[in-house]
Write an enzyme that holds these catalytic residues in place. Structure first.
Site, PDB file in Angstrom:
ATOM      1  N   MET A 187     -13.678   4.929  35.468  1.00 33.53           N
ATOM      2  CA  MET A 187     -12.162   4.357  35.448  1.00 33.53           C
ATOM      3  C   MET A 187     -11.386   5.699  35.285  1.00 33.53           C
ATOM      4  SD  MET A 187     -12.870   1.276  36.213  1.00 33.53           S
ATOM      5  CE  MET A 187     -14.682   1.027  36.304  1.00 33.53           C
ATOM      6  N   CYS A 188     -10.375   5.816  35.928  1.00 27.18           N
ATOM      7  CA  CYS A 188      -9.525   6.991  36.100  1.00 27.18           C
ATOM      8  C   CYS A 188      -8.224   7.004  36.466  1.00 27.18           C
ATOM      9  CB  CYS A 188     -10.529   7.843  36.665  1.00 27.18           C
ATOM     10  SG  CYS A 188     -11.977   8.138  36.176  1.00 27.18           S
ATOM     11  N   GLY A 189      -7.583   8.156  36.264  1.00 24.28           N
ATOM     12  CA  GLY A 189      -6.244   8.398  37.047  1.00 24.28           C
ATOM     13  C   GLY A 189      -6.609   9.790  37.699  1.00 24.28           C
ATOM     14  N   ASP A 229      -9.167   0.654  33.867  1.00 25.76           N
ATOM     15  CA  ASP A 229      -8.070   1.513  33.909  1.00 25.76           C
ATOM     16  C   ASP A 229      -6.758   0.707  34.480  1.00 25.76           C
ATOM     17  OD1 ASP A 229      -8.979   1.215  36.464  1.00 25.76           O
ATOM     18  OD2 ASP A 229      -9.185   3.414  36.867  1.00 25.76           O
TER      19      ASP A 229
END
Lengths: 299, 229, 443
Positions: A1-3, C212
């Protein structure tokens, strides 16, 4: 999960601002990835030289001493720059090969984070804003760059688990999502001689692209075949010497938004991270389609 | 006529002020400047006010809206108008994924394109997209109407219940249990009404649209349909 | 010589352990119908559970507390990380989410009555909030599910907490299911579905995927409710260490961890029995994740899935949970599977204690049904009283055990108060085998 965010500059006047703009873009993505951050910066290269970026197992490792030992052993006159926990040595191709061998034999804790004519990768554990400041990303210039903030899913929060991952000379990968068949793929790639150090699913994706390209595929071809071979959810951004490419899985749950003006092409997980770019209100903004490979490269 | 500059005021303060509005409020026109892609702008409003957002909004703009008219003079991020109950949300640019997801009432108008999963699980909302929509739109749509002027992506109306879909352009593929249906006069009238509410009544010809709906073959389990599950 | 004339001894008929009676019947059922077996409830097979753990009572090295005089606190605060109005419950035993639709309105009311009398919370399910339930529940947790049936901002604001459901123990990774027999007019209206159809539900939320984006979804729910309500995240136990880690990072106030014994209204038998891990094995990694993040007791952990007795409660808390939730046991307390309906169970081809075809809506006890003649059988006042009694007994039992361990509050129970009877339980619960200091697999 990330940007994820990326900036590809078309107007050379903006090049000195690359690091500053990337830092701002990253800052808006901190909550998507509070565990670690990384930056791939494509800056001016030196003819006939390659840049080898190295890092220790964690930020407190004495990379300056390691870099000095490496330099003394393989290229005593090579220019060396220390950026926080990373060191960049400018070497000839031959020296770079020796450097890798020497590190493996003498300092196995030290990783080669990237190698390339123009690419330098800086990545570390910590809150993205802090990581950017520690490396001094804001002062860096270049033609394009990619940034990543990580929220670890199933593998350790570590320097080598941070993105971007190198996939070959002047190439790197960042990933948002979660792969569901990376364990067997990792075993297969390791049998095929691809080095994969972490339990990170994204490193497997990077190793997969490396392997496909070593077997003669183009980067675009390798990305296309990943649609068949990688299971799970992903938005990939790959950096190349000339620009970057984007690919989303066919289900395309993980977000991606692009913006283009006469001055740049930008990519991000959320519009928020594009909002601070100059002239964004007049930009063309759109989302990349699923299962479609996009490239933005200078000719 | 409150004017909120989101480069100076936090979304939390804006929403708190909007949530405190009484039904008989005089502050019926709100202007939001510098939205900068912030999330949850004007989420959970329950008042007959108009909120003009001058720029691009992030995720869940106007989420669970009741009664308010929200105009986004820019693009809207993921889940604009999600679970909307009533009122109107008008996005003048593009909308990202899951626009109008699970919406129960009111209208969502997108002047540009909407992305994947537009109207996913819709339960009564009317959605009019003047551009294209992405894949898996109206997935499990239960009720309401989705009107698309442009093209629709793959798997339109997959596992559809009773939502009704009108598309003018080509449809990349229909999802499981979604079929094209005959466009009868009552449907033309329904579509005309929807176009009128979107200010497009005589600009677009209802005859150019095709109608899609549920084949209702998945309504009760049948082993012969197992491949569609 | 014919067969029956032979004079030497023969072997007795030997049933196959692999192809046992149940397996054979399932093969025949599958061949006849062409559809997987659907049922309610949780895993029925023998799994390592809290019975495999024992508490170490005080003797010489520690001193016990006196039962009637010296207090043993039971109260718990849930959701004080970010929410302005955390829940303050009298006991660390809550009622798990169960939907109106799968359960009758009377049952939902009875759950509310029982929980309120005991000073604890009850939880909605995949089907919205009924006025009966809200009216009778002092503390009501409102579930936010992929289907979003019945979801609306008014009920969201009426709730005392919001529980975002990622999954449940009976089926981590699966969506909801409600078959046509139970989609009555009222259920159909609340879910906006045509009456009598087999409802299909999504397994992922429609407008976010991954932690996220969940972080942004949580922010939206907080914005809509003005940051008042605690936000719970419910996960089915499969990879609890990672899931708890991500839940904390996404901004949850409370994590609900449901083991594979946790019930469901209707799911494929193959899913119930073959996906997920037992609660006993799920708590230690979940607690470890909270401790590694420095968030143990700051983000509360509610565990569920097969909690039956006060001993289960005490042991779950000792392993590090802040509270437990009961679902199946609460239904039994209300009157589910009661032997007094045995004749009717027989007509349905089963017997009291085994009835699990809840999806068919024919429940003789009037609990898992929408048929008026059956739902009338459950008196919500009397049933609520039985549930309150049961919750009191669980509390008294847990207190008895805690006092014996010298604790003046249930939350002071710790893993060091436990030993295991079996190797499996020792390895899973990460406590030593009784009488030894050996924790199998400990590093």
């Amino acid at each position: 999960m990330c940007g994820i965010a990326g900036l590809f500059i078309k107007n050379p006047k903006l090049e000195p601002q690359l690091g500053e703009l990337l830092t701002k873009m990253t800052s808006t993505l901190c909550s998507r990835g509070p565990d670690s951050a990384g930056f791939a910066i494509y800056s001016a290269g030196q003819d006939g030289k390659t840049k080898l970026t190295i890092a220790g197992p964690s930020a407190d490792y004495d990379i300056a001493t390691a870099a000095e030992k490496l330099r003394a052993a393989v290229a005593p006159k090579a220019p060396t720059a220390i950026h926080y926990s990373h060191a960049v040595l400018t070497l000839t191709a031959n020296e770079a090969r020796h450097a890798r061998e020497w590190l493996e034999a003498n300092l196995p804790d030290v990783n080669v984070v990237s190698e390339g004519h123009r690419l330098e990768i800086f990545k570390e554990v910590g809150y993205p804003d802090d990581v950017a400041a520690l490396f001094g990303i804001g002062a860096m210039s270049g033609s394009h760059g990619i940034t990543h903030t990580r929220m670890a899913t199933e593998s350790a929060v570590s320097t080598d688990g941070a993105h971007p991952f190198s996939t070959g000379a002047d190439q790197c990968l960042v990933h948002n999502g979660s792969l569901s068949n990376h364990a067997s793929l990792r075993r297969q790639l390791q049998r095929d001689g691809i080095k994969i150090k972490t339990q990170n699913d994204s490193e497997v994706a990077a190793g997969y692209l490396t392997k496909q390209m070593r077997s003669g595929q183009t980067l675009e071809g390798a990305l296309k075949s990943s649609l068949d071979d990688l299971d799970g959810f992903f938005t990939f951004v790959v950096g190349t010497e000339k620009g970057f490419g984007v690919l989303r899985d066919p289900i395309a749950c993980k977000p991606a938004v692009m913006a283009e003006t006469d001055d740049y092409v930008a990519f991000a997980s959320e519009y928020k991270s594009l909002a601070g770019l100059p002239g964004i209100s007049g930009a063309k903004v759109w989302e990349p389609k699923p299962a479609t490979v996009y490239f933005w490269e200078r000719s | 006529m409150p004017n909120i500059d989101l480069s100076k005021t936090r979304v939390r303060e804006l929403n708190a002020a909007l949530h405190q509005l009484k039904p008989d409020t005089n502050e019926t026109l709100w202007t939001i400047t510098n939205p900068g892609g912030e999330h949850s702008i004007a989420a959970g409003v329950d008042a007959e006010v108009t909120i003009n957002i001058q720029g691009n909004a992030g995720y869940y703009c106007g989420g669970m809206n009741k009664h308010a008219t929200i105009v986004v003079d820019g693009s809207a991020g993921q889940g604009v108008g999600e679970n909307m109950m009533s009122g109107l949300i008008h996005v003048k640019g593009d909308a990202s994924q899951s626009a109008g997801a699970t919406g129960r009432g009111g209208r969502l108008i997108v002047d540009g394109n909407a992305s994947a999963r537009c109207g996913i699980s819709m339960k009564g909302i009317d959605i009019v997209v003047k551009g294209d929509i992405g894949h898996l739109s109206a997935f499990m749509g239960q009720n309401g109407r989705l009107v698309v002027f442009g093209e629709a992506g793959e798997a339109l109306g997959d596992s559809l219940y009773e939502a009704r879909i009108y598309v003018r352009g080509p449809v990349a593929s229909l999802g499981a249990d979604c079929i094209e249906k005959q466009m009868r006069d009552e449907h033309k009238a329904e579509l005309h009404e929807l176009l009128k509410l979107s200010g497009e009544a005589f600009k677009v010809d209802v005859a150019e649209f095709r109608r899609y709906g549920s084949a209702r073959k998945l309504y009760n389990f049948n082993i012969d349909n197992a491949g569609a599950y | 010589m014919t067969q029956h004339e032979r004079s030497w001894p023969t072997t007795t008929p030997r049933p196959s352990a692999t192809f046992d009676d149940y397996t054979l019947s399932e093969i025949r059922r599958a061949a006849a119908t062409g559809i997987y077996d659907i049922r309610g409830g949780g895993s029925k097979r023998k799994l390592p559970n809290f019975d495999d753990l024992l508490l170490l009572g005080a003797s010489m090295s520690r001193y016990p507390l006196e039962g009637y005089r010296e207090k043993c606190g039971t109260e718990v605060v849930l959701g004080n990380r970010f929410a302005k109005k955390p829940l303050k419950l009298s006991i660390p035993i809550t009622i798990a989410g169960m939907s109106f639709g799968s359960l009758s309105a009377n049952t939902k009311e009875a759950l509310g009555r029982g929980a309120s009398a005991a000073g604890t919370s009850t939880t909605t399910g995949d089907g919205g909030m009924t006025p009966e339930e809200r009216g009778q529940s002092k503390y009501l947790v409102y579930q936010y599910l992929p289907s979003r049936y019945g979801m609306n901002p008014d009920d969201l604001r009426k709730a005392d907490a919001i529980e975002i459901v990622i999954g449940q123990g009976a089926k981590p990774g699966g969506g909801g299911m409600l078959l046509g027999q139970k989609i009555s007019d009222r259920v159909a209206e609340m879910r906006q579905l045509p009456k009598g159809i087999d409802q299909r539900s999504a397994c992922r939320h429609p407008d976010w995927t991954g932690a996220d984006d969940l972080e942004i979804k949580i922010q939206e729910l907080r914005e809509i409710t003005d940051w008042e309500k605690p936000i719970y995240l419910k996960v089915g136990a499969s990879r609890p260490y990672f899931d708890v880690n991500l839940a904390v990072k996404a901004g949850a106030d409370v994590i609900v961890l449901d083991g594979m014994q946790g019930g469901t209204a209707a799911t494929q038998e193959v899913f119930i029995e073959h996906v997920g891990i037992p609660l006993l094995s799920a708590i230690p990694p979940a607690v470890k994740a909270l401790q590694d993040l420095g968030m143990h007791r700051k983000v509360q952990l509610i565990v569920s899935g097969g909690i039956r007795t006060g001993a289960d409660v005490a042991k779950a808390l000792a392993l590090g949970a802040d509270a437990v939730a009961v679902g199946t046991a609460a239904l039994v307390a209300l009157g589910d599977n009661d032997p007094k309906w045995d004749k009717e169970y027989e007509k349905l081809g089963t017997r009291a204690g085994c009835y699990d075809d809840w999806h068919e809506g024919k429940d003789p006890a009037g609990i898992t049904t929408q048929t008026p003649e059956l739902t009338e059988r459950l008196d919500p006042v009397a049933a609520g009283r039985r549930l309150a009694n049961y919750l009191k007994v669980l509390t008294l039992e847990a207190q008895t055990l805690a006092r014996a361990c010298g604790k003046n509050h249930l939350h002071n129970l710790e893993p060091e108060d436990l030993v295991a009877l079996t190797l499996e339980a020792a390895a899973m619960a990460r406590v030593p085998l009784a009488g030894t200091s050996w924790v199998p697999g400990a590093r």
